[in-house]
Design an enzyme around this catalytic site. Sequence first.
Site, short mmCIF file in Angstrom:
data_model
loop_
_atom_site.label_atom_id
_atom_site.label_comp_id
_atom_site.label_asym_id
_atom_site.label_seq_id
_atom_site.Cartn_x
_atom_site.Cartn_y
_atom_site.Cartn_z
CB CYS A 65 16.85 5.59 4.37
SG CYS A 65 17.88 6.26 5.66
CG ASP A 66 12.93 4.85 3.55
OD1 ASP A 66 13.64 3.84 3.32
OD2 ASP A 66 12.46 5.09 4.68
CB CYS A 96 15.66 8.22 6.69
SG CYS A 96 17.35 8.15 6.08
#
Length: 323
Positions: free
Chosen positions: A144-145, A141
């Site tokens: 997300c990261d 992701c």
Amino acid sequence: MADKVERLKTLIIGSGPAGYTAAIYAARADLNPVVYTGMEPGGQLTTTTEVDNFPGYPEGVDGPSMMIDLQKQAERFGTEVRMGMATAVEFSDEVGGIHKVTIDNDKVIEAETVIISTGATAKYLGLPSEQKLRGGGVSACAVCDGFFYKGQDVAIVGAGDTAAEEASYLANICSKVTMLVRKDHMRASKAMQHRVNSLKNIEIRYNTEVDEVLGDQVVEGLRMVNNLTGEKEEIAITGLFVAIGHKPNTDIFKGQLEMDETGYLITKGKSTKTSKPGVFASGDVQDKEYRQAVTAAGTGCMAALDAERYLATIESAEEVSTQ
Ligand SMILES: Cc1cc2nc3c(=O)[nH]c(=O)nc-3n(C[C@H](O)[C@H](O)[C@H](O)COP(=O)(O)OP(=O)(O)OC[C@H]3O[C@@H](n4cnc5c(N)ncnc54)[C@H](O)[C@@H]3O)c2cc1C
């Protein structure tokens, strides 16, 4: 057999951010919800150490702790959380009909409403070095990261629209993005390919696959292999993003609910209503666009409100017919 059948107002399948948020709202509306956790209690976030973008945690939070918080909040209002997998379903076509869900091939739940929050599972390459470093620099992701790799060199694997989208996202944050494409062309739309090609810090390597992710505790590099020549090359990176697709967890709903060609549940308009009355879907299982904890939680809230309104409509219709 009788004690193996139980009647509920609201059954929630899945214990990620969508399922627990649906439970918080359903419990506060006196729907006495029961959540079945499935094989991954707490959902996908239990596989990540840092969640920095969920509102309400100014210092960030680790995924498992956040999911325990959500579970406790749902339980505070009376939600019953049980271990177990939904293994078969028989949804009614009738408004006000009873839906049957089998748990662990054994117990049958009869529910007036069902909220499906079974999520989607990210696909990985399956290499031992990749699995070892999941959470240590290997992620599925970028949104997300990606932030954790600001100003650093990273690589991304994939050739579809999502991979192209995530590569562009990473290019805005990271110094350099090496994009590994297995074939001699990308699957992404022409517009997405154009976007990727126009970003100077993305280098696309065609006919290239991951041979091994390098590093002991964290990602330190990548050994790539050209699948035409067999030639191998190592590059230094700190993050590897795998963008080769997701599989929605909908196998048990096949033939029961409308899905798109990739298996995501179809919901009606802006609601969480599925193709069967009284069955609602929230979270990643019906969203291949955003796939974030906060959007999953948002649709979990919507599903509980939709279920509550559905039950209220049926109750008032019953009252009218008995007058
Ligand atoms: C490594 C990683 C890091 C991430 N980091 C972030 C982040 O920082 N911020 C962010 O917003 N998002 C992040 N995400 C995305 C986020 O985790 C998902 O968008 C979110 O978890 C989706 O929630 P959900 O409730 O729809 O499903 P999930 O979290 O996938 O939960 C699905 C639930 O359904 C259950 N289930 C499945 N099948 C059955 C069945 N048959 N019977 C019963 N239960 C079943 C599972 O056990 C699980 O509990 C990350 C994802 C990954 C993989």
